[in-house]
Design an enzyme around this catalytic site. Structure first.
Site, PDB file in Angstrom:
ATOM      1  N   GLY A   1     -36.838   4.419   4.279  1.00  0.00           N
ATOM      2  CA  GLY A   1     -36.052   5.091   5.544  1.00  0.00           C
ATOM      3  C   GLY A   1     -34.565   4.469   5.084  1.00  0.00           C
ATOM      4  N   SER A   2     -33.992   4.394   6.273  1.00  0.00           N
ATOM      5  CA  SER A   2     -34.653   5.851   7.486  1.00  0.00           C
ATOM      6  C   SER A   2     -32.437   5.865   7.836  1.00  0.00           C
ATOM      7  CB  SER A   2     -34.735   4.790   8.688  1.00  0.00           C
ATOM      8  OG  SER A   2     -35.965   4.533   8.473  1.00  0.00           O
TER       9      SER A   2
END
Length: 197
Positions: free
Chosen positions: A163-164
């Site tokens: 992620g993110s």
């Protein structure tokens, strides 16, 4: 430098791939799932080369522009990385890194307002800041640089496992008229120009 995967990828993928064989002998469906998990880890951490433009602030991340806002007279642009995006992050412009600061915090979804309190890593350049932000599933931010390092436009500066979001807080000289993107645009790290300044 050309490479297939971000540094440290095999620490995540190797145990899964090794375990898949023996498990498959006893529980074939479970073993296949473990093998697929190892392959998914390799996919998440892939690190392709990019064609770097000669000018402008390039995107630090692959993904979708999720944040465009003003903060104390400065523009912030945030790029949300979904699970299928490349998670290696790059320097928007050439420069010498003045400071890197890790800030502990929560692990809220990176597309939400609550993510402003998430774990993060600030990478400070002389005139602007790049911030790597962990999300709901991302638990490790991996810096590739440290204070005093000189980097080129589009050079790798770190990656976030699974992620993110990555933000750029531009210098006051960059205005909305300089922006080359808007919310909802898809961008590529090191290739898409965020601002022509």
């Amino acid at each position: 430098m050309s490479r297939w995967f971000a540094p440290g990828t095999w620490w995540y993928a190797f145990p899964l791939l090794v375990a898949a064989g023996p498990v498959m002998w006893v529980w074939p469906s479970v073993g296949a799932g473990v093998a697929l998990a190892g392959i998914a880890v390799l996919f998440f951490h892939r690190d392709p080369d990019r064609e770097i433009p000669e000018a402008g602030y390039v995107s630090p991340a692959d993904g979708t522009v999720s944040v465009v806002r003003e903060e104390d007279g400065r523009l912030r642009v945030g790029v949300f990385m979904n699970v299928y995006h490349v998670h290696v992050n790059r320097a928007p412009t050439p420069g010498t890194i003045q400071d890197t600061t890790h800030v502990p915090g929560a692990h809220r979804p990176a597309f939400s307002k609550e993510s402003d309190r998430n774990e993060r890593l600030h990478v400070d350049f002389p005139e602007y800041r790049v911030t790597l932000i962990a999300g709901a599933f991302a638990r490790r931010i991996h810096p590739h640089v440290e204070t005093g390092d000189a980097v080129e436009r589009g050079e790798r500066i770190g990656h976030i496992s699974f992620g993110s979001r990555v933000d750029v807080l531009f210098p006051p000289s960059v205005t909305r008229s300089d922006l080359a993107v808007e919310r909802g645009d898809s961008v590529r790290a090191g290739e898409t120009v965020l601002a022509n300044a």
